[in-house]
Design a protein around this motif. Structure first.
Motif, PDB file in Angstrom:
ATOM      1  N   GLU A  25      46.190  44.749  35.433  1.00 22.57           N
ATOM      2  CA  GLU A  25      46.497  45.574  34.261  1.00 22.57           C
ATOM      3  C   GLU A  25      46.358  47.055  34.626  1.00 22.57           C
ATOM      4  O   GLU A  25      45.344  47.477  35.182  1.00 22.57           O
ATOM      5  CB  GLU A  25      45.557  45.226  33.114  1.00 22.57           C
ATOM      6  CG  GLU A  25      45.738  43.807  32.586  1.00 22.57           C
ATOM      7  CD  GLU A  25      44.874  43.548  31.367  1.00 22.57           C
ATOM      8  OE1 GLU A  25      44.184  44.518  30.935  1.00 22.57           O
ATOM      9  OE2 GLU A  25      44.882  42.417  30.859  1.00 22.57           O
ATOM     10  N   GLN A  46      46.525  37.357  41.015  1.00 21.01           N
ATOM     11  CA  GLN A  46      46.465  37.545  39.567  1.00 21.01           C
ATOM     12  C   GLN A  46      47.049  38.900  39.170  1.00 21.01           C
ATOM     13  O   GLN A  46      47.023  39.857  39.946  1.00 21.01           O
ATOM     14  CB  GLN A  46      45.018  37.436  39.088  1.00 21.01           C
ATOM     15  CG  GLN A  46      44.413  36.052  39.312  1.00 21.01           C
ATOM     16  CD  GLN A  46      42.977  35.965  38.859  1.00 21.01           C
ATOM     17  OE1 GLN A  46      42.441  36.918  38.255  1.00 21.01           O
ATOM     18  NE2 GLN A  46      42.321  34.858  39.139  1.00 21.01           N
ATOM     19  N   LEU A  47      47.583  38.954  37.964  1.00 25.86           N
ATOM     20  CA  LEU A  47      48.189  40.181  37.458  1.00 25.86           C
ATOM     21  C   LEU A  47      47.140  41.284  37.320  1.00 25.86           C
ATOM     22  O   LEU A  47      45.989  41.030  36.945  1.00 25.86           O
ATOM     23  CB  LEU A  47      48.858  39.926  36.125  1.00 25.86           C
ATOM     24  CG  LEU A  47      50.048  38.952  36.141  1.00 25.86           C
ATOM     25  CD1 LEU A  47      50.534  38.705  34.724  1.00 25.86           C
ATOM     26  CD2 LEU A  47      51.182  39.496  37.003  1.00 25.86           C
ATOM     27  N   SER A  82      54.515  33.687  33.967  1.00 24.56           N
ATOM     28  CA  SER A  82      53.634  32.713  33.304  1.00 24.56           C
ATOM     29  C   SER A  82      52.693  32.057  34.304  1.00 24.56           C
ATOM     30  O   SER A  82      51.511  31.811  33.990  1.00 24.56           O
ATOM     31  CB  SER A  82      54.485  31.640  32.604  1.00 24.56           C
ATOM     32  OG  SER A  82      55.317  32.219  31.630  1.00 24.56           O
ATOM     33  N   GLU A  84      43.738  32.323  33.788  1.00 28.56           N
ATOM     34  CA  GLU A  84      43.064  31.353  32.928  1.00 28.56           C
ATOM     35  C   GLU A  84      42.267  30.342  33.746  1.00 28.56           C
ATOM     36  O   GLU A  84      41.178  29.929  33.350  1.00 28.56           O
ATOM     37  CB  GLU A  84      44.089  30.610  32.069  1.00 28.56           C
ATOM     38  CG  GLU A  84      44.841  31.497  31.091  1.00 28.56           C
ATOM     39  CD  GLU A  84      43.942  32.012  29.988  1.00 28.56           C
ATOM     40  OE1 GLU A  84      42.930  31.341  29.679  1.00 28.56           O
ATOM     41  OE2 GLU A  84      44.256  33.085  29.428  1.00 28.56           O
ATOM     42  N   ARG A 125      51.497  33.405  37.039  1.00 29.23           N
ATOM     43  CA  ARG A 125      50.448  34.367  37.406  1.00 29.23           C
ATOM     44  C   ARG A 125      49.407  34.495  36.294  1.00 29.23           C
ATOM     45  O   ARG A 125      48.209  34.659  36.577  1.00 29.23           O
ATOM     46  CB  ARG A 125      51.082  35.727  37.699  1.00 29.23           C
ATOM     47  CG  ARG A 125      52.005  35.745  38.922  1.00 29.23           C
ATOM     48  CD  ARG A 125      51.244  35.410  40.197  1.00 29.23           C
ATOM     49  NE  ARG A 125      52.097  35.472  41.370  1.00 29.23           N
ATOM     50  CZ  ARG A 125      52.203  36.540  42.145  1.00 29.23           C
ATOM     51  NH1 ARG A 125      51.530  37.639  41.868  1.00 29.23           N
ATOM     52  NH2 ARG A 125      52.979  36.513  43.208  1.00 29.23           N
ATOM     53  N   ARG A 126      49.833  34.400  35.045  1.00 29.40           N
ATOM     54  CA  ARG A 126      48.861  34.467  33.946  1.00 29.40           C
ATOM     55  C   ARG A 126      47.994  33.215  33.891  1.00 29.40           C
ATOM     56  O   ARG A 126      46.826  33.263  33.507  1.00 29.40           O
ATOM     57  CB  ARG A 126      49.598  34.654  32.625  1.00 29.40           C
ATOM     58  CG  ARG A 126      50.224  36.048  32.474  1.00 29.40           C
ATOM     59  CD  ARG A 126      51.075  36.142  31.237  1.00 29.40           C
ATOM     60  NE  ARG A 126      51.614  37.505  31.092  1.00 29.40           N
ATOM     61  CZ  ARG A 126      52.532  37.839  30.194  1.00 29.40           C
ATOM     62  NH1 ARG A 126      53.019  36.908  29.357  1.00 29.40           N
ATOM     63  NH2 ARG A 126      52.971  39.091  30.122  1.00 29.40           N
ATOM     64  N   ASP A 127      48.569  32.072  34.283  1.00 33.51           N
ATOM     65  CA  ASP A 127      47.771  30.843  34.331  1.00 33.51           C
ATOM     66  C   ASP A 127      46.707  30.915  35.416  1.00 33.51           C
ATOM     67  O   ASP A 127      45.644  30.290  35.294  1.00 33.51           O
ATOM     68  CB  ASP A 127      48.685  29.630  34.574  1.00 33.51           C
ATOM     69  CG  ASP A 127      49.469  29.258  33.328  1.00 33.51           C
ATOM     70  OD1 ASP A 127      48.924  29.407  32.222  1.00 33.51           O
ATOM     71  OD2 ASP A 127      50.627  28.828  33.466  1.00 33.51           O
ATOM     72  N   GLU A 144      51.587  45.521  33.406  1.00 32.38           N
ATOM     73  CA  GLU A 144      50.970  44.618  34.379  1.00 32.38           C
ATOM     74  C   GLU A 144      51.684  44.729  35.724  1.00 32.38           C
ATOM     75  O   GLU A 144      52.920  44.751  35.787  1.00 32.38           O
ATOM     76  CB  GLU A 144      51.021  43.170  33.890  1.00 32.38           C
ATOM     77  CG  GLU A 144      50.200  42.929  32.625  1.00 32.38           C
ATOM     78  CD  GLU A 144      50.359  41.521  32.107  1.00 32.38           C
ATOM     79  OE1 GLU A 144      49.394  40.973  31.541  1.00 32.38           O
ATOM     80  OE2 GLU A 144      51.472  40.953  32.269  1.00 32.38           O
ATOM     81  N   CYS A 172      49.899  29.275  29.337  1.00 35.11           N
ATOM     82  CA  CYS A 172      50.966  30.272  29.460  1.00 35.11           C
ATOM     83  C   CYS A 172      52.304  29.636  29.834  1.00 35.11           C
ATOM     84  O   CYS A 172      53.349  30.032  29.312  1.00 35.11           O
ATOM     85  CB  CYS A 172      50.573  31.324  30.495  1.00 35.11           C
ATOM     86  SG  CYS A 172      49.068  32.237  30.088  1.00 35.11           S
TER      87      CYS A 172
END
Length: 404
Positions: A207, A204-205, A189, A196, A191-193, A213, A67
């Motif tokens: 949904e 973490q984000l 980016s 992963e 937070r999205r990593d 998000e 990300c």
């Protein structure tokens, strides 16, 4: 390079004022100091990509963040002692044990052997595609320093500028704490990593039902009032002349930004102002590691060989005081008027004299020691009266101390 060779082989005629003679002084280049991009130019090792660490060389552990589009190097626990508790800490790291030992750096003889047939192609080149993970050649050129006959025997050929590193640290800390747009490290980016990598689920984000998000707050989140207070403390700081530039011009309280400072300013704020600011605005568990960064960088810049000695000092031991005589209680030590009720022994006076002679002028030393002897005689008389000693015994003890 020609001058360095001549200084090593033939030397330079130099005058020695102490012996009133001339001699040939030979000069050797032992190490270089630069920032990290300059490290690549001087050493020839590529400081970008998968094998960017010159110390770990071919044993560099890397991870690609899809990300953020960056390569990160998180296997730093291998540089700790084998018995360090952080090696077995799964919760606060990546959920794994770290039992791998520290890689052995390449010495100059190994580097010279590896680059014996390497072609040096200088000039403007076409942009090359991203190197493959299994690319065995992170070298870019043969360093010109290997033309010196002694360079391959130098154990520490290249060093990094600590002021440049400290400024980068301070920049990232300030931009992240103040949440400066497009410059903070705590972005979408990142937070999205975390999703992963399956790390820190509390950050973490999340949904939502409408497809958007939610961005959870971190522990170092500050309100607008806290950010203004953070900037106001730095802006109103009064510094001694020559320590740093005018920091008030670098702080914008209304916009909650700190910018335009130089490396020396960042060093001063990192070592002295940042611990004060974070202690008043951030929670203790967040402020504590940031405060400990200051003595760590101080330890690197000091004469101490161990930078951690400034971060983790030895525990202080409480001094033990022997109380003698009737009517002398431990609680009396807390009273201001009884703090002088001690007997200074002759050994103490001798040690004090040795220390004072090195630091103070002899006249000041004699004056201080005279006062200590007078106080000693007075206290001996006072303690003798408490213990019902004869005046002759007290005078005998005082005369012996005067002779010593």
């Amino acid at each position: 390079m020609k001058d360095l060779k001549d200084l090593w082989e033939f030397g330079l005629e130099t005058y020695d004022a102490s012996t009133n003679q001339r001699f040939d002084m030979h000069v050797a280049l032992m190490t270089t100091v630069s920032d990290f991009p300059g490290y690549e130019m001087l050493s020839g090792w590529s400081t970008k990509g998968y094998l960017a660490c010159p110390e770990c060389h071919y044993e560099t552990d890397f991870e690609w963040l899809p990300c953020s589009g960056k390569t990160v190097y998180r296997a730093n626990r291998k540089f700790l002692d084998p018995s360090h508790p952080w090696r077995h800490d799964k919760r606060n790291f990546d959920g794994k044990l770290k039992e791998r030992c520290q890689p052995i750096p390449l010495n100059g003889i190994d580097v010279e052997y590896m680059l014996r047939d390497f072609p040096n192609a200088f000039g403007k080149k076409q942009k090359q595609p991203r190197r493959d993970v299994d690319d065995p050649n992170p070298w870019r050129k043969i360093p010109i320093f290997f033309e010196l006959p002694y360079w391959k025997h130098c154990s520490n050929r290249h060093n990094l500028d600590v002021m440049h590193i400290e400024k980068i640290f301070f920049d990232n800390i300030i931009r992240t704490l103040l949440d400066i747009s497009l410059k903070t490290k705590d972005n979408l980016s990142a937070r999205r990593d975390l999703v992963e990598l399956n790390l820190m689920p509390e950050l973490q984000l999340i949904e939502l039902e409408d497809g958007s998000e939610e961005f959870p707050r971190s522990r170092f989140w500050m309100s607008l009032e806290q950010k203004r207070k953070f900037c106001q403390v730095i802006k109103n700081s009064k510094l001694p002349q020559g320590y740093a530039s005018n920091l008030s011009r670098c702080v914008q309280v209304g916009e909650r930004k700190i910018a335009g400072y130089k490396s020396q300013d960042a060093l001063f704020m990192m070592n002295y102002l940042l611990p004060i600011v974070v202690k008043t605005t951030l929670p203790k568990d967040v402020a504590s590691p940031l405060i400990r960064l200051s003595p760590f960088f101080k330890g690197i810049c000091s004469n101490s060989n161990d930078p951690y000695s400034e971060v983790i000092p030895e525990p202080k031991r409480k001094s033990r005081v022997r109380l003698q005589g009737k009517g002398v209680k431990k609680s009396n030590l807390k009273k201001k008027e009884n703090k002088s009720d001690f007997i200074f022994l002759a050994e103490f006076l001798e040690n004090m004299q040795a220390q004072l002679v090195q630091q103070l002028a002899p006249s000041v030393t004699n004056a201080i020691l005279t006062q200590l002897r007078d106080a000693n005689i007075f206290l001996l008389t006072k303690m003798g009266n408490l213990l019902n000693l004869e005046p002759q015994s007290i005078r005998c003890m005082a005369s012996k101390m005067e002779m010593k």
